[in-house]
Motif scaffolding. Structure first.
Motif, PDB file in Angstrom:
ATOM      1  N   LEU A  24       0.619  -1.209   0.068  1.00  0.00           N
ATOM      2  CA  LEU A  24      -0.001   0.060   0.131  1.00  0.00           C
ATOM      3  C   LEU A  24       0.949   1.205  -0.046  1.00  0.00           C
ATOM      4  O   LEU A  24       2.001   1.230   0.692  1.00  0.00           O
ATOM      5  CB  LEU A  24      -1.050   0.079   1.359  1.00  0.00           C
ATOM      6  N   GLU A  25       0.437   2.287  -0.914  1.00  0.00           N
ATOM      7  CA  GLU A  25       1.175   3.416  -0.984  1.00  0.00           C
ATOM      8  C   GLU A  25      -0.030   4.391  -0.746  1.00  0.00           C
ATOM      9  O   GLU A  25      -1.208   4.299  -1.248  1.00  0.00           O
ATOM     10  CB  GLU A  25       2.047   3.704  -2.211  1.00  0.00           C
ATOM     11  N   ARG A  26       0.412   5.723  -0.391  1.00  0.00           N
ATOM     12  CA  ARG A  26      -0.713   6.541   0.010  1.00  0.00           C
ATOM     13  C   ARG A  26      -0.622   8.014  -0.608  1.00  0.00           C
ATOM     14  O   ARG A  26       0.872   8.467  -0.768  1.00  0.00           O
ATOM     15  CB  ARG A  26      -0.756   7.086   1.520  1.00  0.00           C
ATOM     16  N   HIS A  27      -1.522   8.549  -1.268  1.00  0.00           N
ATOM     17  CA  HIS A  27      -1.147  10.017  -1.726  1.00  0.00           C
ATOM     18  C   HIS A  27      -0.935  11.120  -0.675  1.00  0.00           C
ATOM     19  O   HIS A  27      -1.322  10.786   0.440  1.00  0.00           O
ATOM     20  CB  HIS A  27      -2.618  10.549  -2.521  1.00  0.00           C
ATOM     21  N   GLY A  28      -0.113  11.841  -0.928  1.00  0.00           N
ATOM     22  CA  GLY A  28       0.410  12.824  -0.070  1.00  0.00           C
ATOM     23  C   GLY A  28      -0.484  13.884   0.641  1.00  0.00           C
ATOM     24  O   GLY A  28      -1.488  14.085   0.047  1.00  0.00           O
ATOM     25  N   PRO A  29      -0.243  14.269   1.756  1.00  0.00           N
ATOM     26  CA  PRO A  29      -1.286  15.235   2.355  1.00  0.00           C
ATOM     27  C   PRO A  29      -1.618  16.281   1.530  1.00  0.00           C
ATOM     28  O   PRO A  29      -0.611  16.963   0.537  1.00  0.00           O
ATOM     29  CB  PRO A  29      -0.363  15.852   3.525  1.00  0.00           C
ATOM     30  N   GLY A  30      -2.785  16.702   1.576  1.00  0.00           N
ATOM     31  CA  GLY A  30      -3.147  17.923   0.435  1.00  0.00           C
ATOM     32  C   GLY A  30      -3.788  17.087  -0.859  1.00  0.00           C
ATOM     33  O   GLY A  30      -4.504  17.895  -1.605  1.00  0.00           O
ATOM     34  N   ASN A  31      -3.376  15.718  -1.085  1.00  0.00           N
ATOM     35  CA  ASN A  31      -3.975  15.253  -2.233  1.00  0.00           C
ATOM     36  C   ASN A  31      -5.000  14.192  -1.942  1.00  0.00           C
ATOM     37  O   ASN A  31      -4.992  13.193  -2.963  1.00  0.00           O
ATOM     38  CB  ASN A  31      -2.645  14.556  -3.028  1.00  0.00           C
ATOM     39  N   ARG A  32      -5.346  14.049  -0.911  1.00  0.00           N
ATOM     40  CA  ARG A  32      -6.741  13.098  -0.341  1.00  0.00           C
ATOM     41  C   ARG A  32      -7.880  13.973  -0.278  1.00  0.00           C
ATOM     42  O   ARG A  32      -7.751  15.114   0.217  1.00  0.00           O
ATOM     43  CB  ARG A  32      -6.258  12.618   0.880  1.00  0.00           C
ATOM     44  N   TRP A  33      -8.702  13.225  -0.732  1.00  0.00           N
ATOM     45  CA  TRP A  33     -10.188  14.228  -0.968  1.00  0.00           C
ATOM     46  C   TRP A  33     -10.633  14.822   0.506  1.00  0.00           C
ATOM     47  O   TRP A  33     -10.870  16.198   0.326  1.00  0.00           O
ATOM     48  CB  TRP A  33     -11.126  13.387  -1.521  1.00  0.00           C
ATOM     49  N   PRO A  34     -10.286  14.346   1.595  1.00  0.00           N
ATOM     50  CA  PRO A  34     -10.864  15.093   2.877  1.00  0.00           C
ATOM     51  C   PRO A  34      -9.712  16.319   2.880  1.00  0.00           C
ATOM     52  O   PRO A  34     -10.251  17.383   3.472  1.00  0.00           O
ATOM     53  CB  PRO A  34     -10.761  14.008   3.807  1.00  0.00           C
ATOM     54  N   ASP A  35      -8.575  16.131   2.690  1.00  0.00           N
ATOM     55  CA  ASP A  35      -7.523  17.203   2.572  1.00  0.00           C
ATOM     56  C   ASP A  35      -7.984  18.611   1.721  1.00  0.00           C
ATOM     57  O   ASP A  35      -7.994  19.849   2.243  1.00  0.00           O
ATOM     58  CB  ASP A  35      -6.265  16.966   2.282  1.00  0.00           C
ATOM     59  N   VAL A  36      -8.488  18.117   0.521  1.00  0.00           N
ATOM     60  CA  VAL A  36      -8.991  19.085  -0.663  1.00  0.00           C
ATOM     61  C   VAL A  36     -10.233  19.772   0.046  1.00  0.00           C
ATOM     62  O   VAL A  36     -10.258  20.749  -0.102  1.00  0.00           O
ATOM     63  CB  VAL A  36      -9.170  18.183  -1.691  1.00  0.00           C
ATOM     64  N   MET A  37     -11.048  18.856   0.473  1.00  0.00           N
ATOM     65  CA  MET A  37     -12.218  19.428   0.748  1.00  0.00           C
ATOM     66  C   MET A  37     -12.001  20.436   2.130  1.00  0.00           C
ATOM     67  O   MET A  37     -12.783  21.759   2.055  1.00  0.00           O
ATOM     68  CB  MET A  37     -13.084  18.372   1.643  1.00  0.00           C
ATOM     69  N   ALA A  38     -11.073  19.913   2.864  1.00  0.00           N
ATOM     70  CA  ALA A  38     -10.847  20.899   4.163  1.00  0.00           C
ATOM     71  C   ALA A  38     -10.343  22.381   3.750  1.00  0.00           C
ATOM     72  O   ALA A  38     -10.775  23.279   4.190  1.00  0.00           O
ATOM     73  CB  ALA A  38     -10.005  19.991   5.153  1.00  0.00           C
ATOM     74  N   ALA A  39      -9.517  22.287   2.615  1.00  0.00           N
ATOM     75  CA  ALA A  39      -8.835  23.612   2.123  1.00  0.00           C
ATOM     76  C   ALA A  39      -9.657  24.406   1.638  1.00  0.00           C
ATOM     77  O   ALA A  39      -9.742  25.589   1.898  1.00  0.00           O
ATOM     78  CB  ALA A  39      -7.868  23.155   1.106  1.00  0.00           C
ATOM     79  N   ILE A  40     -10.802  23.647   0.975  1.00  0.00           N
ATOM     80  CA  ILE A  40     -11.764  24.525   0.202  1.00  0.00           C
ATOM     81  C   ILE A  40     -12.873  25.045   1.287  1.00  0.00           C
ATOM     82  O   ILE A  40     -13.103  26.515   1.196  1.00  0.00           O
ATOM     83  CB  ILE A  40     -12.710  24.007  -0.835  1.00  0.00           C
TER      84      ILE A  40
END
Length: 207
Positions: A24-40
């Motif tokens: 398993l690998e993970r998209h970095g912080p800011g590139n996960r949909w909850p992070d994107v939503m939070a930024a908006i």
């Protein structure tokens, strides 16, 4: 300050499409949909990402282990983060694994169980039920999800009906993003950004 709990599986966690079984690998912080939503949504909102790869609605996974039964751990997570203004619930993909042998209707009913349990544990103000993106039998996940494309028939309709019965919001993720052809389950980074924007709009409307 509105508190939003995102309760989901690997696509909430931000797992990248798998190229090897068990790696398993993970998209970095800011590139996960909850992070994107939070930024908006901005600083007036607290977004809590509770995504666990392999999490099911109500089933123990004796192969993967790791407390992946979403019902078992739910009360502890709720009490850890309350008060909660909005719970975003997006589960059901892993229930489609061949090992669980459940129908689309049963998956929707399992989501209802999670909603009922949530309301019995804490006074959550609102719940947004999200139907997961349809899967494909592809890549290294094809064997684990053998037959899933047939079993998921009608799933979005059953989940929409469950949301209506429970008085929850509803969103069909499959109308906005698609799974990667690499493994047929997970999302690429563009999908996460697209979905984060969609969810920011949906959450703002619910709040």
């Amino acid at each position: 300050m509105a508190v939003i709990l995102c309760y989901g599986d690997s696509n909430t966690h931000g797992t990248k499409p798998l190229k090897e079984v068990g790696k398993l690998e993970r998209h970095g912080p800011g590139n996960r949909w909850p992070d994107v939503m939070a930024a908006i949504l901005g600083a007036d909102h607290t977004v809590i990402s509770e995504g666990l790869p392999g999490r099911t609605t109500v089933h123990d996974d004796i192969i993967e282990g790791g407390m992946r039964n979403g019902l078992t751990v739910l009360p502890a997570i709720l009490h850890s983060h309350c008060p909660i203004d909005l719970m975003v619930l997006m589960l059901g993909t892993n229930d489609l694994k061949n090992r669980f042998s459940v129908t689309a209707f049963e998956i929707a009913r399992s989501l209802e169980r999670l909603i009922v349990t949530t309301r019995s544990e804490i006074d959550v103000k609102d719940i947004l039920l999200v139907a997961p993106v349809p899967v494909k039998e592809a890549g290294v996940q094809a064997n684990a999800f053998a037959g899933a494309e047939v079993r998921q028939a009608g799933l979005t309709e059953h989940i929409a009906a469950a949301a209506e019965r429970q008085g929850c919001g509803y969103l069909d993720a499959g109308q906005h993003v698609a799974v990667s052809d690499v493994d047929g389950i997970h999302w690429d980074v563009d999908a996460h950004h697209n979905f984060g924007a969609v969810m920011a709009q949906a959450v703002e409307a619910r709040l």
